[in-house]
Write a protein that holds these residues in place. Sequence first.
Motif, PDB file in Angstrom:
ATOM      1  N   ARG A   4      18.993 130.693  44.067  1.00 25.89           N
ATOM      2  CA  ARG A   4      20.088 129.964  43.445  1.00 25.89           C
ATOM      3  C   ARG A   4      21.173 130.879  42.887  1.00 25.89           C
ATOM      4  O   ARG A   4      22.291 130.458  42.657  1.00 25.89           O
ATOM      5  CB  ARG A   4      19.558 129.120  42.298  1.00 25.89           C
ATOM      6  CG  ARG A   4      18.757 127.997  42.794  1.00 25.89           C
ATOM      7  CD  ARG A   4      17.967 127.346  41.693  1.00 25.89           C
ATOM      8  NE  ARG A   4      17.280 126.234  42.306  1.00 25.89           N
ATOM      9  CZ  ARG A   4      17.869 125.088  42.584  1.00 25.89           C
ATOM     10  NH1 ARG A   4      19.138 124.889  42.271  1.00 25.89           N
ATOM     11  NH2 ARG A   4      17.206 124.130  43.183  1.00 25.89           N
ATOM     12  N   ARG A  33      32.671 124.852  54.999  1.00 23.67           N
ATOM     13  CA  ARG A  33      32.700 123.395  54.854  1.00 23.67           C
ATOM     14  C   ARG A  33      32.411 122.944  53.420  1.00 23.67           C
ATOM     15  O   ARG A  33      33.153 122.162  52.859  1.00 23.67           O
ATOM     16  CB  ARG A  33      31.698 122.739  55.817  1.00 23.67           C
ATOM     17  CG  ARG A  33      32.101 122.880  57.289  1.00 23.67           C
ATOM     18  CD  ARG A  33      31.060 122.251  58.217  1.00 23.67           C
ATOM     19  NE  ARG A  33      30.866 120.847  57.935  1.00 23.67           N
ATOM     20  CZ  ARG A  33      31.647 119.860  58.369  1.00 23.67           C
ATOM     21  NH1 ARG A  33      32.680 120.146  59.131  1.00 23.67           N
ATOM     22  NH2 ARG A  33      31.387 118.606  58.054  1.00 23.67           N
ATOM     23  N   THR A  39      37.352 122.036  56.970  1.00 27.51           N
ATOM     24  CA  THR A  39      36.367 121.317  57.775  1.00 27.51           C
ATOM     25  C   THR A  39      36.660 121.274  59.271  1.00 27.51           C
ATOM     26  O   THR A  39      36.016 120.531  60.005  1.00 27.51           O
ATOM     27  CB  THR A  39      36.219 119.871  57.259  1.00 27.51           C
ATOM     28  OG1 THR A  39      37.519 119.285  57.232  1.00 27.51           O
ATOM     29  CG2 THR A  39      35.603 119.836  55.879  1.00 27.51           C
TER      30      THR A  39
ATOM     31  N   SER B  29      31.762 113.131  57.881  1.00 25.18           N
ATOM     32  CA  SER B  29      31.028 114.323  57.457  1.00 25.18           C
ATOM     33  C   SER B  29      31.941 115.405  56.883  1.00 25.18           C
ATOM     34  O   SER B  29      31.464 116.403  56.358  1.00 25.18           O
ATOM     35  CB  SER B  29      30.231 114.891  58.636  1.00 25.18           C
ATOM     36  OG  SER B  29      31.110 115.185  59.703  1.00 25.18           O
ATOM     37  N   ASP B  30      33.248 115.228  57.013  1.00 27.20           N
ATOM     38  CA  ASP B  30      34.198 116.223  56.497  1.00 27.20           C
ATOM     39  C   ASP B  30      34.724 115.874  55.111  1.00 27.20           C
ATOM     40  O   ASP B  30      35.619 116.528  54.595  1.00 27.20           O
ATOM     41  CB  ASP B  30      35.406 116.328  57.444  1.00 27.20           C
ATOM     42  CG  ASP B  30      35.029 116.869  58.809  1.00 27.20           C
ATOM     43  OD1 ASP B  30      34.067 117.663  58.885  1.00 27.20           O
ATOM     44  OD2 ASP B  30      35.695 116.512  59.796  1.00 27.20           O
ATOM     45  N   PHE B  32      34.579 115.260  51.072  1.00 29.02           N
ATOM     46  CA  PHE B  32      33.898 115.753  49.869  1.00 29.02           C
ATOM     47  C   PHE B  32      34.615 115.218  48.641  1.00 29.02           C
ATOM     48  O   PHE B  32      35.432 115.907  48.049  1.00 29.02           O
ATOM     49  CB  PHE B  32      33.902 117.290  49.859  1.00 29.02           C
ATOM     50  CG  PHE B  32      33.168 117.901  51.010  1.00 29.02           C
ATOM     51  CD1 PHE B  32      31.819 118.212  50.914  1.00 29.02           C
ATOM     52  CD2 PHE B  32      33.823 118.154  52.220  1.00 29.02           C
ATOM     53  CE1 PHE B  32      31.140 118.769  51.975  1.00 29.02           C
ATOM     54  CE2 PHE B  32      33.147 118.716  53.295  1.00 29.02           C
ATOM     55  CZ  PHE B  32      31.798 119.017  53.181  1.00 29.02           C
ATOM     56  N   TRP B  38      25.056 114.941  45.859  1.00 28.14           N
ATOM     57  CA  TRP B  38      24.466 115.189  47.173  1.00 28.14           C
ATOM     58  C   TRP B  38      23.191 114.372  47.279  1.00 28.14           C
ATOM     59  O   TRP B  38      22.379 114.362  46.355  1.00 28.14           O
ATOM     60  CB  TRP B  38      24.158 116.673  47.350  1.00 28.14           C
ATOM     61  CG  TRP B  38      25.395 117.525  47.377  1.00 28.14           C
ATOM     62  CD1 TRP B  38      26.152 117.900  46.310  1.00 28.14           C
ATOM     63  CD2 TRP B  38      26.021 118.097  48.534  1.00 28.14           C
ATOM     64  NE1 TRP B  38      27.213 118.665  46.724  1.00 28.14           N
ATOM     65  CE2 TRP B  38      27.152 118.813  48.084  1.00 28.14           C
ATOM     66  CE3 TRP B  38      25.738 118.075  49.902  1.00 28.14           C
ATOM     67  CZ2 TRP B  38      27.999 119.492  48.960  1.00 28.14           C
ATOM     68  CZ3 TRP B  38      26.568 118.757  50.767  1.00 28.14           C
ATOM     69  CH2 TRP B  38      27.693 119.454  50.307  1.00 28.14           C
ATOM     70  N   MET B  62      13.501 117.992  38.135  1.00 26.78           N
ATOM     71  CA  MET B  62      14.027 119.182  38.821  1.00 26.78           C
ATOM     72  C   MET B  62      15.492 119.407  38.428  1.00 26.78           C
ATOM     73  O   MET B  62      16.218 118.467  38.119  1.00 26.78           O
ATOM     74  CB  MET B  62      13.921 118.998  40.339  1.00 26.78           C
ATOM     75  CG  MET B  62      12.500 118.957  40.862  1.00 26.78           C
ATOM     76  SD  MET B  62      11.710 120.575  40.804  1.00 26.78           S
ATOM     77  CE  MET B  62      12.591 121.423  42.110  1.00 26.78           C
ATOM     78  N   PRO B  63      15.922 120.688  38.451  1.00 25.82           N
ATOM     79  CA  PRO B  63      17.291 120.989  38.040  1.00 25.82           C
ATOM     80  C   PRO B  63      18.328 120.254  38.892  1.00 25.82           C
ATOM     81  O   PRO B  63      18.161 120.142  40.104  1.00 25.82           O
ATOM     82  CB  PRO B  63      17.425 122.508  38.250  1.00 25.82           C
ATOM     83  CG  PRO B  63      16.195 122.951  38.955  1.00 25.82           C
ATOM     84  CD  PRO B  63      15.163 121.895  38.817  1.00 25.82           C
ATOM     85  N   LYS B 109      23.575 120.494  46.929  1.00 26.25           N
ATOM     86  CA  LYS B 109      22.762 120.244  48.106  1.00 26.25           C
ATOM     87  C   LYS B 109      21.362 120.836  47.906  1.00 26.25           C
ATOM     88  O   LYS B 109      20.356 120.199  48.218  1.00 26.25           O
ATOM     89  CB  LYS B 109      23.450 120.898  49.305  1.00 26.25           C
ATOM     90  CG  LYS B 109      22.788 120.678  50.630  1.00 26.25           C
ATOM     91  CD  LYS B 109      23.764 121.031  51.764  1.00 26.25           C
ATOM     92  CE  LYS B 109      23.157 120.761  53.121  1.00 26.25           C
ATOM     93  NZ  LYS B 109      22.640 121.955  53.777  1.00 26.25           N
ATOM     94  N   GLU B 110      21.323 122.045  47.364  1.00 25.99           N
ATOM     95  CA  GLU B 110      20.036 122.719  47.172  1.00 25.99           C
ATOM     96  C   GLU B 110      19.171 121.952  46.178  1.00 25.99           C
ATOM     97  O   GLU B 110      17.966 121.817  46.378  1.00 25.99           O
ATOM     98  CB  GLU B 110      20.220 124.158  46.656  1.00 25.99           C
ATOM     99  CG  GLU B 110      21.008 125.070  47.573  1.00 25.99           C
ATOM    100  CD  GLU B 110      22.497 124.776  47.587  1.00 25.99           C
ATOM    101  OE1 GLU B 110      23.134 124.884  46.529  1.00 25.99           O
ATOM    102  OE2 GLU B 110      23.031 124.420  48.651  1.00 25.99           O
ATOM    103  N   ASP B 111      19.799 121.465  45.108  1.00 30.47           N
ATOM    104  CA  ASP B 111      19.049 120.692  44.118  1.00 30.47           C
ATOM    105  C   ASP B 111      18.419 119.460  44.773  1.00 30.47           C
ATOM    106  O   ASP B 111      17.254 119.143  44.548  1.00 30.47           O
ATOM    107  CB  ASP B 111      19.971 120.215  42.979  1.00 30.47           C
ATOM    108  CG  ASP B 111      20.447 121.367  42.100  1.00 30.47           C
ATOM    109  OD1 ASP B 111      19.792 122.440  42.128  1.00 30.47           O
ATOM    110  OD2 ASP B 111      21.471 121.206  41.412  1.00 30.47           O
ATOM    111  N   SER B 114      15.587 120.528  47.221  1.00 26.78           N
ATOM    112  CA  SER B 114      14.352 120.988  46.568  1.00 26.78           C
ATOM    113  C   SER B 114      13.613 119.822  45.922  1.00 26.78           C
ATOM    114  O   SER B 114      12.392 119.749  45.983  1.00 26.78           O
ATOM    115  CB  SER B 114      14.633 122.027  45.467  1.00 26.78           C
ATOM    116  OG  SER B 114      15.645 122.886  45.832  1.00 26.78           O
ATOM    117  N   ARG B 262      27.410 111.782  48.836  1.00 24.08           N
ATOM    118  CA  ARG B 262      27.557 112.245  50.219  1.00 24.08           C
ATOM    119  C   ARG B 262      26.164 112.331  50.833  1.00 24.08           C
ATOM    120  O   ARG B 262      25.255 112.919  50.242  1.00 24.08           O
ATOM    121  CB  ARG B 262      28.213 113.631  50.228  1.00 24.08           C
ATOM    122  CG  ARG B 262      28.356 114.240  51.610  1.00 24.08           C
ATOM    123  CD  ARG B 262      29.042 115.602  51.501  1.00 24.08           C
ATOM    124  NE  ARG B 262      29.529 116.048  52.796  1.00 24.08           N
ATOM    125  CZ  ARG B 262      28.831 116.798  53.652  1.00 24.08           C
ATOM    126  NH1 ARG B 262      27.613 117.184  53.348  1.00 24.08           N
ATOM    127  NH2 ARG B 262      29.359 117.154  54.806  1.00 24.08           N
TER     128      ARG B 262
END
Lengths: 154, 752
Positions: A4, A33, A39, B29-30, B32, B38, B62-63, B109-111, B114, B262
């Motif tokens: 992270r 992206r 994009t 998908s483009d 944001f 996420w 979780m964070p 996204k990572e949060d 995970s 998203r």
Amino acid sequence: MRLRLSKQFSFVLNGEAVTVTCPPAYTLLEVLRHVLHLTGTKDGCSSGDCGACTVLLDGRPVHSCLTLISQVEGRNVVTVEGIGENVPKCYAEEGAVQCGYCIPGFVVTTAAFLEENPSPTEDEIRDALRGNLCRCTGYVKIVNAVKKAAGGIG
Amino acid sequence: MTAAARWVGKEVVRKDAYEKARGLTKYASDMFPENLLWVATHRSKYPHARIKRIDVSKALKMPGVVAVFTHRDVPNNRYGVFVKDRPVLCDDRVRYIGDPIALVAAETKEDAESAVEEIEVDYEPLPVVTDPIEAMKDSSYPIHDGGNVSRRTRITFGDVSKGFSQSKAVVENEYRTSTQIHAFLETEAGISYIDEKGRITVVAGGQSPYRDQHEIVSTLNLPPEKVRVIIPQVGGAFGGKDDISVQIHLALVTWKTGRPARLVWDREESFLSGTKRHPSIVKMKTGASADGRLMANDVEIIYDTGAYVALGHAVLDVAIENCNGPYKIPNIDIKAWLVYTNNMVASAFRGFGAPQVIFAMEQQVDQLAKELGMDPVEFRLLNALRRGDVMVFGNRLETSVGIAKCLEAAKNTPLWSRQADFKAVKTYPWIKRGVGVAAAVKGYTIGALPDRGTISVELLLDGGIAVKGSFTEIGQGVVQSVSQIAAELFSVDIDKVEIVFADTDKTPDTSVTSASRQLFLAGNALKEAAKNMIKHVAQFIEKTYNIKVDNLRFENGYVVGRDFKISFSELANAMARSGVEREVSGTYEVPRVQPIPGSLEIPHLFYMFGVSLALVEVNTLTGAVSVPKLVSIADVGKVINPQTLTGQLEGAAAQGIGYALLEDPKIENGILKTTNLSTYLIPSIKDIPEIEVIPVEDAEESGPFGAKGIGEIGIISVAPAIANAIYDAVGVRPKSTPMTPEKIYWLLKNKC
Ligand code: FES
Ligand code: FES
């Protein structure tokens, strides 16, 4: 779980110096992206199989989904947004654009290819584009577009 | 309309093409949105299991995690167009390997990714049913209440036993076709947010904004005016975005959190959880008389719909309707089953049930022609449906029937007329060449089901027009075709036509973009809108200028009457000043036909036709088949734009070649092993041959300028044409797709 801790990375993007802060495990595609929201470069698989994410790294086409941002530090990146108008124009005029999601990748690959081989044969064109997948067109008009961009027809 | 068409039939470059090629077009998908969440999906690890417990407590801690959603958050947890059998999020059971169980919404996204791993689900594995024949047995474990046969029907006309007794040649075979994955380049993707009017707004790849809206409001129990669906440019669909994917999940997250969200499926999720083409088992016994007339067709059709029905009931109807090919046959007996298994969910895919049965029928026809010593094209011509004929279901064909014209065109194509020359080309001694032909039919519009569409047109102050409809641009070019039809009808330059599409807030309901119906429906509705606009404008002019107008028409950006002329912009401004509505709509409704007993939507009133010719090279050492040349002939009614038309047919041909030879999903016990584009191969530029497209124009008077549907016909006859060419080359008949090197190798080996 991915690391992270974020770090800073600097590179040249379409002629301008940029610095981003992100985890080092990010790919160049994710940076373009998700961080920069630039994009034009598309994500078709994230696994090196479709070519939609093709960008130029120091002038050579690479899959940005397989390129870690740490590998890009200090280097020169050109995305579809930084490609001249001839190739995209030929794709449009030849009817090679349907849904268009694959096309930026084709445009980048084509631009780099024609730089190296300005008057290719059809076989050479097909070889050069073998790593780019398109589900819509059947490729006929894509080949025509590359020929046109090379000055072969039209 | 001016006498000579200015825009219809013209090769005009698509307006959206250049922007797409520069990478400037924003697909779902483009997007944001600011402050977005996420979203990631927790999916079933088993193809079939009871859910005993879902524990999200760890994930919640979780964070970055803002919320976790399960079935408990969904008021009406079942949806589906024909049968409400599909959970938004699984509650008591999972029925295939990608079934969604929970959603995590997190700051990064990572949060999200995970936390999804931390969701705990206790399963009690259930028997896994993957073979549709097994699934149909009473002893098989029921995947849904009511058993595994979701629909069964039988349709008979005439008397097949009489037909066989009048036949000189009878062939009987079993054919199998495999799952085909759409593999559009943009996976299922979307965003959601609360718009300026407080509505939950979902922007996602799809094929029908109003149907998506309906599924959202009915599952989340929201009033329709609270939910808006927008479908921007879509990165490919081919039927695979006809069903719900991310839409309800996104709406749920934004509804409950108030924040933008998203959700974009990765390639593996798309392969597992997106819908597929139905795998099939088709048994056929077909007879023809000594003089070459088809006498009887006895057919059994089994389509594996996987875990849920999706659009399967309609797909089965199309299979029944098309399994006799474009031919007159006096006696038919068709039994059909749609069967649940624990395989991936099947639904719409270009051709919608027709490619599987045509793969069978067109090989039957080829064998009959051989047995009777007839030329395969002549045999087909002799049996081809013609306008005025009574079709197999007793319905008279009163609309355009271009199959004979397509077959005549095939006959005159060098690949057919001089096939000996093509076959004589010598490469290596172990390479054998062959030429094959196959024909296809498919109805367009939604057959005997109600089918209507509305388009509205607004006069803009700058003299342009805005055309509005809920059709979706999935790559096929409908926006361009509608622009050209509008430019023609309103006699304005195409640059003056603005198209507003697929937004439940801004566009009237033109209904679904599927069944090759949209050009036909939108074009006809547009014709109505143009007529209504003339009336509306006439009234306005009479009232405002106090003159009597008749014979009003549009001409080069002007409204022209007998003794006056007013430009569109002048008119629009005058209307605006007087506070008069500048938007007018038109509706087209497909004339209703009565469905035949045992069917939902058979017959159609309108059919499209096509023929494929394939030249193949078979490597007798390895079994590998390549296609150096393919000719695609299609009856399109009238070409609206030659460039988009040939593009559609070339693309369909390529997907047909993939289906026939390459696309080989490996599914073991309900688990897909080929979950990416390096193991599930779609054709690359090296796999696709020279494709020659020959449009045949057999005008459909009810169509806009004579046009018919075109999206699907090109794929249907490709695989059987290749199968017939393989037989021509090496004398073996692969009766299943994909026709892989292994399969051909063993057929050759067992032959000698
Ligand atoms: S996204 Fe990189 S190759 Fe497909
Ligand atoms: S144009 Fe749609 S994938 Fe290539």
